[in-house]
Design a protein around this motif. Structure first.
Motif, PDB file in Angstrom:
ATOM      1  N   MET A 248      64.484  49.643  36.696  1.00  0.00           N
ATOM      2  CA  MET A 248      63.677  50.956  36.311  1.00  0.00           C
ATOM      3  C   MET A 248      62.584  51.114  37.166  1.00  0.00           C
ATOM      4  N   ARG A 249      62.109  50.226  37.775  1.00  0.00           N
ATOM      5  CA  ARG A 249      61.137  50.410  38.916  1.00  0.00           C
ATOM      6  C   ARG A 249      61.419  51.076  39.924  1.00  0.00           C
ATOM      7  N   PHE A 250      62.423  50.571  40.249  1.00  0.00           N
ATOM      8  CA  PHE A 250      63.224  51.219  41.499  1.00  0.00           C
ATOM      9  C   PHE A 250      63.539  52.612  41.109  1.00  0.00           C
ATOM     10  N   LEU A 251      63.815  53.044  40.051  1.00  0.00           N
ATOM     11  CA  LEU A 251      64.381  54.606  39.835  1.00  0.00           C
ATOM     12  C   LEU A 251      63.094  55.383  39.528  1.00  0.00           C
ATOM     13  N   GLU A 252      61.829  54.514  38.943  1.00  0.00           N
ATOM     14  CA  GLU A 252      60.646  55.151  39.180  1.00  0.00           C
ATOM     15  C   GLU A 252      60.155  55.607  40.352  1.00  0.00           C
ATOM     16  N   LYS A 253      60.251  55.017  41.250  1.00  0.00           N
ATOM     17  CA  LYS A 253      59.778  55.064  42.527  1.00  0.00           C
ATOM     18  C   LYS A 253      60.596  56.222  43.084  1.00  0.00           C
ATOM     19  N   GLN A 254      61.915  56.308  42.833  1.00  0.00           N
ATOM     20  CA  GLN A 254      62.593  57.233  43.381  1.00  0.00           C
ATOM     21  C   GLN A 254      62.673  58.867  42.755  1.00  0.00           C
ATOM     22  N   ASN A 255      61.491  58.813  41.781  1.00  0.00           N
ATOM     23  CA  ASN A 255      61.272  59.895  40.888  1.00  0.00           C
ATOM     24  C   ASN A 255      62.407  60.295  39.985  1.00  0.00           C
ATOM     25  N   LEU A 256      63.176  59.435  39.556  1.00  0.00           N
ATOM     26  CA  LEU A 256      64.371  59.597  38.722  1.00  0.00           C
ATOM     27  C   LEU A 256      64.289  59.499  37.367  1.00  0.00           C
ATOM     28  N   VAL A 257      63.405  58.354  36.954  1.00  0.00           N
ATOM     29  CA  VAL A 257      63.042  58.164  35.689  1.00  0.00           C
ATOM     30  C   VAL A 257      61.516  58.110  35.508  1.00  0.00           C
ATOM     31  N   ALA A 258      60.790  58.419  34.278  1.00  0.00           N
ATOM     32  CA  ALA A 258      59.432  58.228  33.951  1.00  0.00           C
ATOM     33  C   ALA A 258      59.306  57.320  32.918  1.00  0.00           C
ATOM     34  N   LEU A 259      58.092  56.796  32.822  1.00  0.00           N
ATOM     35  CA  LEU A 259      57.653  55.861  31.716  1.00  0.00           C
ATOM     36  C   LEU A 259      56.793  56.319  30.720  1.00  0.00           C
ATOM     37  N   GLU A 260      57.244  56.428  29.632  1.00  0.00           N
ATOM     38  CA  GLU A 260      56.367  57.003  28.557  1.00  0.00           C
ATOM     39  C   GLU A 260      56.119  55.992  27.303  1.00  0.00           C
ATOM     40  N   GLY A 261      54.995  56.316  26.546  1.00  0.00           N
ATOM     41  CA  GLY A 261      54.821  55.301  25.575  1.00  0.00           C
ATOM     42  C   GLY A 261      53.595  54.377  26.052  1.00  0.00           C
ATOM     43  N   SER A 262      53.297  53.407  25.435  1.00  0.00           N
ATOM     44  CA  SER A 262      52.539  52.529  25.631  1.00  0.00           C
ATOM     45  C   SER A 262      52.996  51.354  26.448  1.00  0.00           C
ATOM     46  N   GLN A 263      52.146  50.688  27.016  1.00  0.00           N
ATOM     47  CA  GLN A 263      52.836  49.289  27.694  1.00  0.00           C
ATOM     48  C   GLN A 263      53.334  48.243  26.795  1.00  0.00           C
ATOM     49  N   GLN A 264      53.123  48.107  25.599  1.00  0.00           N
ATOM     50  CA  GLN A 264      53.602  47.307  24.819  1.00  0.00           C
ATOM     51  C   GLN A 264      54.958  47.790  24.335  1.00  0.00           C
ATOM     52  N   ALA A 265      55.237  49.093  24.196  1.00  0.00           N
ATOM     53  CA  ALA A 265      56.414  49.588  23.823  1.00  0.00           C
ATOM     54  C   ALA A 265      56.955  50.800  24.656  1.00  0.00           C
TER      55      ALA A 265
END
Length: 326
Positions: A248-265
């Motif tokens: 998922m981090r790889f896809l984040e770096k490619q600007n294809l996915v984004a992380l939402e919510g808290s670090q715990q969830a």
């Protein structure tokens, strides 16, 4: 095969149902100008010269007086896409022709569109046949298309696919007798067509600097956004791939996915770039499917999808429904 020693009407009906037929809608016009139509599978050819066809109608049918008094009727051989139309005309007490576009025929009898074949007929003879009346019609005009016909067998709709004139073999050389791995293994056939269909997709993924692993992740999020890592893994588990935080981090770096919510969830969503990439992949997959379907006989692709869905259901270990409402 067990032979019936006593004549059971229901068993007789069941035995007759094993004979696969097409599905037709027969239409005519009543004296008051109202359109009449019924679903029937008793249609059959009689003669080429003169061109004659027949069908039968139960004496108990409400429409029998109209067909008996009418001089013309049309037979519509339904296509696989017209199953809902068959159901509509099999019912009683509703406006069957509501919002249906008709063609102009050689008689006032309604002429339905988008059928596999149509026969415009004049009543030539009527005969009593037990509890039915048999209508024999002279065919005055006909037309047909390459639409796959709807079939009916044992009380259920069916799909017809053409059997090759000779056995289709993928390999020119048969395997040696001691070899148990043959081209008739279902796993081999499914695997081979899987990779053949994905060949063009793999090239697109390479251009996008992605792989099949990323394709599954983006596909899931395109259908069902805002998922946790566990939920994504739940939906892609049938592929054998395991989605990790690093994936998922790889896809984040490619600007294809984004992380939402808290670090715990944390939950993952597609970015606009990710959705565009996924839609390109889906569009290509559909184009490949259309190209392959065009090389098959009419109805083959639809029949194949039905069989594959049955196979998936029969072998499903209990995977989640990606399209189920939340």
């Amino acid at each position: 095969m067990a032979v019936q020693s006593s004549f059971d009407p229901q068993a007789f009906r069941t035995a007759l149902g094993t004979f696969t037929t097409g599905v037709t809608i027969i239409t005519t016009q009543a004296e008051d100008g109202s359109p009449i139509g019924i679903t029937a599978n008793s249609f059959n050819s009689v003669s080429l010269n003169p061109p004659l066809v027949l069908w039968s109608l139960a004496k108990s049918a409400r429409s029998l007086p109209v067909f008996s008094a009418g001089s013309h009727w049309n037979v519509h051989v339904l296509s696989t896409e017209q199953e809902p139309l068959s159901g509509r005309f099999a019912m009683q007490g509703e406006n069957k022709f509501a919002e249906i576009e008709l063609d102009n025929g050689i008689s006032p009898a309604p002429l339905l569109q988008d059928c596999t074949a149509r026969f415009q007929c004049r009543t030539a003879f009527q005969y009593e046949g037990g509890d039915h009346v048999i209508f024999v019609g002279e065919v005055l005009a006909f037309d047909h298309s390459d639409r796959a016909p709807l079939a009916f067998q044992s009380g259920q709709y069916a799909l017809a696919t053409r059997k090759p004139r000779s056995e289709l073999r993928l390999a020119t050389t048969p395997p040696p007798p001691e070899c148990s791995y043959t081209e008739d293994l279902l796993g081999y056939l499914l695997g081979r067509v899987h990779y053949q269909l994905l060949d063009a997709l793999h090239r697109l993924l390479s251009n996008q600097q992605l792989d099949e692993h990323a394709f599954f992740i983006l596909s899931v999020l395109c259908i069902r956004d805002n998922l946790t890592l566990d939920e994504i893994n739940h939906f892609v588990s049938y592929t054998g791939h395991v989605v990790s935080v690093a994936s998922m981090r790889f896809l984040e770096k490619q600007n294809l996915v984004a992380l939402e919510g808290s670090q715990q969830a944390p939950r993952y969503v597609l970015t606009a770039t990710g959705r565009e990439a996924s839609l390109q992949q889906v569009a290509l997959a559909k184009a490949v499917e259309e190209n392959v379907s065009a090389r098959l006989a009419p109805g083959d692709a639809q029949a194949l999808k039905v069989l594959l869905k049955r196979l998936i259901a029969a072998s499903d270990p209990g995977l989640p429904d990606l399209w189920a409402p939340r």
